[in-house]
Design a protein around this motif. Structure first.
Motif, PDB file in Angstrom:
ATOM      1  N   SER A   1      -8.513   0.728   0.863  1.00  0.00           N
ATOM      2  CA  SER A   1      -8.681   0.023   2.504  1.00  0.00           C
ATOM      3  C   SER A   1      -9.297  -0.777   3.008  1.00  0.00           C
ATOM      4  CB  SER A   1      -8.458   1.936   3.171  1.00  0.00           C
ATOM      5  OG  SER A   1      -9.899   1.961   2.669  1.00  0.00           O
TER       6      SER A   1
ATOM      7  N   GLY B   1      -8.843  -2.107  -8.752  1.00  0.00           N
ATOM      8  CA  GLY B   1      -8.948  -0.817  -9.385  1.00  0.00           C
ATOM      9  C   GLY B   1     -10.667  -0.247 -10.027  1.00  0.00           C
TER      10      GLY B   1
ATOM     11  N   SER C   1      -0.686   7.244  -4.038  1.00  0.00           N
ATOM     12  CA  SER C   1      -0.007   7.501  -5.707  1.00  0.00           C
ATOM     13  C   SER C   1       1.120   7.932  -5.189  1.00  0.00           C
ATOM     14  CB  SER C   1      -1.078   8.432  -5.950  1.00  0.00           C
ATOM     15  OG  SER C   1      -1.156   7.754  -7.373  1.00  0.00           O
TER      16      SER C   1
ATOM     17  N   GLU D   1      -3.036  -3.249  -8.142  1.00  0.00           N
ATOM     18  CA  GLU D   1      -4.612  -3.346  -8.222  1.00  0.00           C
ATOM     19  C   GLU D   1      -5.174  -3.658  -9.106  1.00  0.00           C
ATOM     20  OE1 GLU D   1      -4.857   1.242  -7.991  1.00  0.00           O
ATOM     21  OE2 GLU D   1      -2.412   1.391  -7.467  1.00  0.00           O
TER      22      GLU D   1
ATOM     23  N   TYR E   1      -4.273  -1.149   6.566  1.00  0.00           N
ATOM     24  CA  TYR E   1      -4.014   0.234   5.807  1.00  0.00           C
ATOM     25  C   TYR E   1      -3.507   0.867   5.643  1.00  0.00           C
ATOM     26  CZ  TYR E   1      -4.615   2.983   1.020  1.00  0.00           C
ATOM     27  OH  TYR E   1      -4.566   3.296  -0.266  1.00  0.00           O
TER      28      TYR E   1
ATOM     29  N   VAL F   1       0.816  -1.137   0.117  1.00  0.00           N
ATOM     30  CA  VAL F   1       0.421  -0.263  -0.154  1.00  0.00           C
ATOM     31  C   VAL F   1       1.296   0.889  -0.058  1.00  0.00           C
ATOM     32  CG1 VAL F   1      -2.257  -0.827   0.986  1.00  0.00           C
ATOM     33  CG2 VAL F   1      -0.151   0.138   2.238  1.00  0.00           C
TER      34      VAL F   1
ATOM     35  N   HIS G   1      -5.241   0.012  -3.494  1.00  0.00           N
ATOM     36  CA  HIS G   1      -5.718   1.244  -2.427  1.00  0.00           C
ATOM     37  C   HIS G   1      -7.230   1.153  -2.008  1.00  0.00           C
ATOM     38  CE1 HIS G   1      -3.905   4.507  -5.968  1.00  0.00           C
ATOM     39  NE2 HIS G   1      -3.639   4.810  -4.444  1.00  0.00           N
TER      40      HIS G   1
END
Ligand SMILES: Nc1ncnc2c1ncn2[C@@H]1O[C@H](COP(=O)(O)OP(=O)(O)O)[C@@H](O)[C@H]1O
Ligand SMILES: [Mg+2]
Lengths: 228, 297
Positions: A197, A166, A37, A163, A224, A34, A195
């Motif tokens: 959480s 995603g 970005s 991801e 996360y 994690v 990404h």
């Protein structure tokens, strides 16, 4: 299984994406990677499959030192690592069956074996009935399952996912997690950059957090830790 | 590297598929090859026939050296010996005035018989018929022979010969340069048209590499595709040139009796084979050039 020591990656434009990464992942682990970005997660993944070369440092995969691999050996490295991307990277003009079979044609598998193996992985991801569909006729979740099926059809020791949920709605994302969990239970090491959480905080695994190209946190069963 | 047969079949199938999938681009590439082959083929025929023309004329290049009327047998003998031992002389034949008259009468056909009554008062000279080792040496040899006191005069086709050599040398050089230039142009054209189709296949190549395809695995279908473009592109020009040349050959044969083209058989098959080979190589080369840069994943 996966070891990185003091790995740095500077892109040609001068961006320092990785800044002294140290990581060790054992066989059979399920690891979330994690971080915000731009932290360097994708770069980390690209280094493992040798889509990129490190500027500095040591990378070992399955006991092979990647720095010692010649360009000719790279395809053989990649056959032992399954990769799944956020944007699926399927052959859009081919059927579900052909997409998966391709990964076997590449390693010159016997034709009878191809059929059995493709149907087996389609069974694992629960899409046996869609073998003849064109990939453009599938939903996002189905596409990602096909990508996963392709990634595991060679029975790689490691499955890397960048991801993978995603682009998917929460429900579909969870079903993908179910599939990954099942693959992990069969003994495959899984490294997943994410990404999401909610997933990280619910399906507890080892969490490695990266910031500015460095590991800032590494805890088994961690959370996360960022604002969703 | 050994390739299994089923893999080869797969590559072949993919190569065919690519051609169909990129219909117009494949067609453009084939047209480029076809036009190139037409011109190269036409030049090949032109060069073969110029060479043939030169050979025909070269074989006719002989020097006729005429003795003085008062040269006696021993003087003639010593000139003959000297010419025979000359480095640049291939062949010498002595032809006395009687034979000379025969040859002359024969060349006049049926009208020649009226000259039979000249035989007693034969105005012709005894002569040497000389052939130089190299037709380009003809002028030099003729001059040396002419310098002999027992020789009255020499004759050979001097003016056309010089001009012809200049012209044919130009044709050879120009033709060669044009052929090489065209081959490069079509390799470039093909690699660019295929590159346009590859641009849309760039993602596919990337995926192939990411699932562990070797470079040769990615390249092979393109290899087949290039070879097929060359092969298919060659059909029309080869057929056209073959038919065209055969037609031209028989036309010339009927209409122009003093010069014939080189016989179509087997020359046409040799040139067609050569054109086919060039075409396939150009196709392969063009296609391989176009994939190269997309393999770096
Ligand atoms: N091909 C590239 N060329 C230059 N800079 C890049 C390239 N790819 C990524 N970067 C930069 O490297 C850093 C890390 O990117 P990335 O590994 O994609 O992060 P993440 O996946 O964690 O979002 C970012 O600053 C990004 O802008
Ligand atoms: Mg990323």
């Amino acid at each position: 299984m996966i070891t990185m020591k003091r790995v740095r990656k500077t892109y040609p434009n001068g961006v320092q994406a990785l800044n002294g990464m140290n990581i060790h992942i054992d066989k059979g682990e399920f690891v979330y990677v994690v971080g915000p970005s731009g932290a360097g997660k994708t770069t980390f993944i690209k280094l493992m499959i040798r889509e990129l070369k490190p500027s500095e440092g040591l990378i070992q995969i399955n006991g092979n030192n990647l720095g010692d691999l010649s360009d000719k050996q790279i395809p053989y490295l990649r056959r032992k690592i399954g990769v799944v991307f956020q944007d699926f990277k399927l052959f859009t003009k081919l059927s579900v069956y052909e997409n998966i079979a391709f990964a076997l044609e590449v390693i010159e598998e016997e034709p009878e074996q191809i059929k059995t193996k493709v149907m087996d992985v389609l069974d694992i991801v629960g899409l046996k009935s869609k073998a003849r569909f064109n990939t453009s006729e599938l939903s996002g979740g189905e596409k990602q399952r096909i990508a996963i099926a392709r990634a595991i059809v060679n029975q790689p020791a490691i499955l890397i996912a960048d991801e993978p949920t995603g682009n998917l709605d929460p429900e579909t994302a969870w079903s993908i997690m179910g599939t990954l969990e099942e693959i992990n239970n069969r003994g495959t090491t899984i490294v997943m950059a994410t990404h999401n959480s909610h997933i990280v905080n619910t399906l507890k695994k080892r969490v490695i957090a990266i910031e500015n190209g460095k590991v800032v946190r590494d805890e088994v069963g961690g959370s996360y830790g960022y604002q969703a | 590297m050994a390739i299994k047969r089923k893999t080869l079949t797969r590559h072949g199938r993919e190569g065919f598929k690519n051609i169909r999938r990129n219909g117009w681009m494949s067609f453009a590439s084939m047209s480029a090859v076809a036009i190139m082959l037409f011109v190269v083929g036409a030049f090949a025929f032109l060069i073969v026939n110029t060479n043939h023309l030169i050979d025909t004329i070269e074989n006719d290049v002989e020097i006729r050296a005429f003795f003085e009327h008062d040269a006696d047998a021993s003087e003639q003998e010593s000139v003959l010996e000297e010419v025979e031992s000359h480095d640049s002389v291939e062949n010498v034949v002595y032809r006395d005035r009687d034979e000379g008259l025969d040859v002359f009468m024969e060349s006049m056909g049926s009208d020649g018989e009226v000259f039979e009554n000249l035989r007693e008062e034969n105005p012709l000279n005894d002569a040497l018929i000389i052939q130089a080792t190299d037709p380009q040496m003809t002028a030099a040899v003729a001059e040396e022979v002419n310098a002999q006191s027992a020789i009255e005069s020499v004759e050979y086709g001097e003016s056309i010969l010089g001009q012809l050599f200049t012209v044919t040398n130009y044709v050879r050089i120009l033709g060669g340069a044009l052929v090489i230039g065209l081959i490069f142009t079509s390799v470039f054209l093909i690699s660019n048209t295929i590159k346009l189709t590859i641009l849309s296949r760039k993602d596919e190549i990337q995926i192939m590499k990411l699932v562990g395809a070797t470079n040769s695995f990615v390249r092979f279908p393109f290899f087949i595709e290039g070879a097929l473009i060359g092969l298919i592109g060659a059909i029309i020009p080869i057929a056209g040139l073959t038919v065209g040349y055969s037609y031209l050959y028989s036309f010339m044969y009927d209409q122009v009796p003093f010069f014939t083209f080189v016989e179509p058989n087997p020359m046409i098959w040799q040139i067609s084979g050569l054109l086919l080979l060039v075409s396939i190589l150009v196709g392969i080369f063009g296609s391989q050039m176009s994939v190269r840069k997309f393999l770096k994943v």
